[in-house]
Motif scaffolding. Structure first.
Motif, PDB file in Angstrom:
ATOM      1  N   LEU A   1      -2.066  28.531 -36.064  1.00  0.00           N
ATOM      2  CA  LEU A   1      -1.460  29.778 -36.537  1.00  0.00           C
ATOM      3  C   LEU A   1       0.019  29.548 -36.830  1.00  0.00           C
ATOM      4  O   LEU A   1       0.718  28.899 -36.049  1.00  0.00           O
ATOM      5  N   HIS A   2       0.486  30.097 -37.931  1.00  0.00           N
ATOM      6  CA  HIS A   2       1.886  29.926 -38.345  1.00  0.00           C
ATOM      7  C   HIS A   2       2.654  31.223 -38.143  1.00  0.00           C
ATOM      8  O   HIS A   2       2.542  32.138 -38.962  1.00  0.00           O
TER       9      HIS A   2
ATOM     10  N   TYR B   1       3.968  31.146 -28.208  1.00  0.00           N
ATOM     11  CA  TYR B   1       3.460  30.275 -27.140  1.00  0.00           C
ATOM     12  C   TYR B   1       3.624  30.958 -25.782  1.00  0.00           C
ATOM     13  O   TYR B   1       2.668  31.057 -25.005  1.00  0.00           O
ATOM     14  N   HIS B   2       4.829  31.439 -25.493  1.00  0.00           N
ATOM     15  CA  HIS B   2       5.092  32.082 -24.195  1.00  0.00           C
ATOM     16  C   HIS B   2       4.266  33.363 -24.030  1.00  0.00           C
ATOM     17  O   HIS B   2       3.793  33.663 -22.931  1.00  0.00           O
TER      18      HIS B   2
ATOM     19  N   ALA C   1       3.342  23.894 -30.761  1.00  0.00           N
ATOM     20  CA  ALA C   1       3.007  24.201 -29.374  1.00  0.00           C
ATOM     21  C   ALA C   1       1.502  24.425 -29.330  1.00  0.00           C
ATOM     22  O   ALA C   1       0.902  24.877 -30.311  1.00  0.00           O
ATOM     23  N   TYR C   2       0.905  24.126 -28.180  1.00  0.00           N
ATOM     24  CA  TYR C   2      -0.553  24.190 -28.060  1.00  0.00           C
ATOM     25  C   TYR C   2      -0.960  24.896 -26.772  1.00  0.00           C
ATOM     26  O   TYR C   2      -0.356  24.669 -25.716  1.00  0.00           O
ATOM     27  N   VAL C   3      -1.974  25.749 -26.884  1.00  0.00           N
ATOM     28  CA  VAL C   3      -2.534  26.435 -25.719  1.00  0.00           C
ATOM     29  C   VAL C   3      -4.049  26.400 -25.796  1.00  0.00           C
ATOM     30  O   VAL C   3      -4.627  26.124 -26.842  1.00  0.00           O
TER      31      VAL C   3
ATOM     32  N   ILE D   1      -5.580  26.423 -29.497  1.00  0.00           N
ATOM     33  CA  ILE D   1      -4.799  27.113 -30.521  1.00  0.00           C
ATOM     34  C   ILE D   1      -3.470  26.389 -30.671  1.00  0.00           C
ATOM     35  O   ILE D   1      -2.819  26.063 -29.675  1.00  0.00           O
ATOM     36  N   ALA D   2      -3.069  26.145 -31.901  1.00  0.00           N
ATOM     37  CA  ALA D   2      -1.753  25.584 -32.192  1.00  0.00           C
ATOM     38  C   ALA D   2      -0.900  26.669 -32.831  1.00  0.00           C
ATOM     39  O   ALA D   2      -1.395  27.469 -33.627  1.00  0.00           O
ATOM     40  N   PHE D   3       0.369  26.675 -32.488  1.00  0.00           N
ATOM     41  CA  PHE D   3       1.372  27.491 -33.172  1.00  0.00           C
ATOM     42  C   PHE D   3       2.314  26.474 -33.793  1.00  0.00           C
ATOM     43  O   PHE D   3       2.778  25.553 -33.111  1.00  0.00           O
TER      44      PHE D   3
END
Length: 123
Positions: free
Chosen positions: A70-71, A82-83, A107-109, A117-119
């Motif tokens: 996601l961008h 992310y936070h 960032a990855y969660v 999910i990547a941001f």
């Protein structure tokens, strides 16, 4: 080109709450809720994220190598998103940072069901 991306979940109530809250800063909301599957986005004519209980009613499988990216619009927004994901119950799979100098910040969660999910932000 992409209409929607679907990820499997084990708890629709939890998944809808997680993604609806996470994506409010993207101006996204649940557009269609069909019980077993719901579509989250800005409008039906733009790419959406769908979360669903698998059709075969077998346990969901986040998959190895599968990821939704996601961008959010900027490096600062990557950090914020992310936070927010962590506060909503996601787990860290890679803290925000510059991955490729001057090119890729990410960032990855893992969501509460283990989906990755990547941001990200290019530049």
């Amino acid at each position: 080109m992409i209409g929607y991306v679907t990820i499997g979940v084990s708890d629709m109530t939890r998944a809808k709450a997680f993604y609806s809250s996470l994506l409010t800063d993207f101006d996204a909301r649940v557009l269609v809720d069909m019980g077993r599957i719901c579509f989250i986005g800005k409008k039906m004519s733009e790419p959406m994220l769908a979360v669903c209980i698998p059709y075969d009613e077998q346990p969901h499988d986040p998959g190895n190598g599968n990821m939704v990216a996601l961008h959010p619009g900027s490096k600062e927004a990557v950090d914020t998103t992310y936070h927010k994901a962590i506060e909503l119950g996601a787990t860290c799979d890679g803290e925000p940072g510059q991955r490729i100098p001057d090119q890729f910040y990410g960032a990855y969660v893992r969501d509460p069901d283990g989906n990755k999910i990547a941001f990200y932000h290019f530049g």
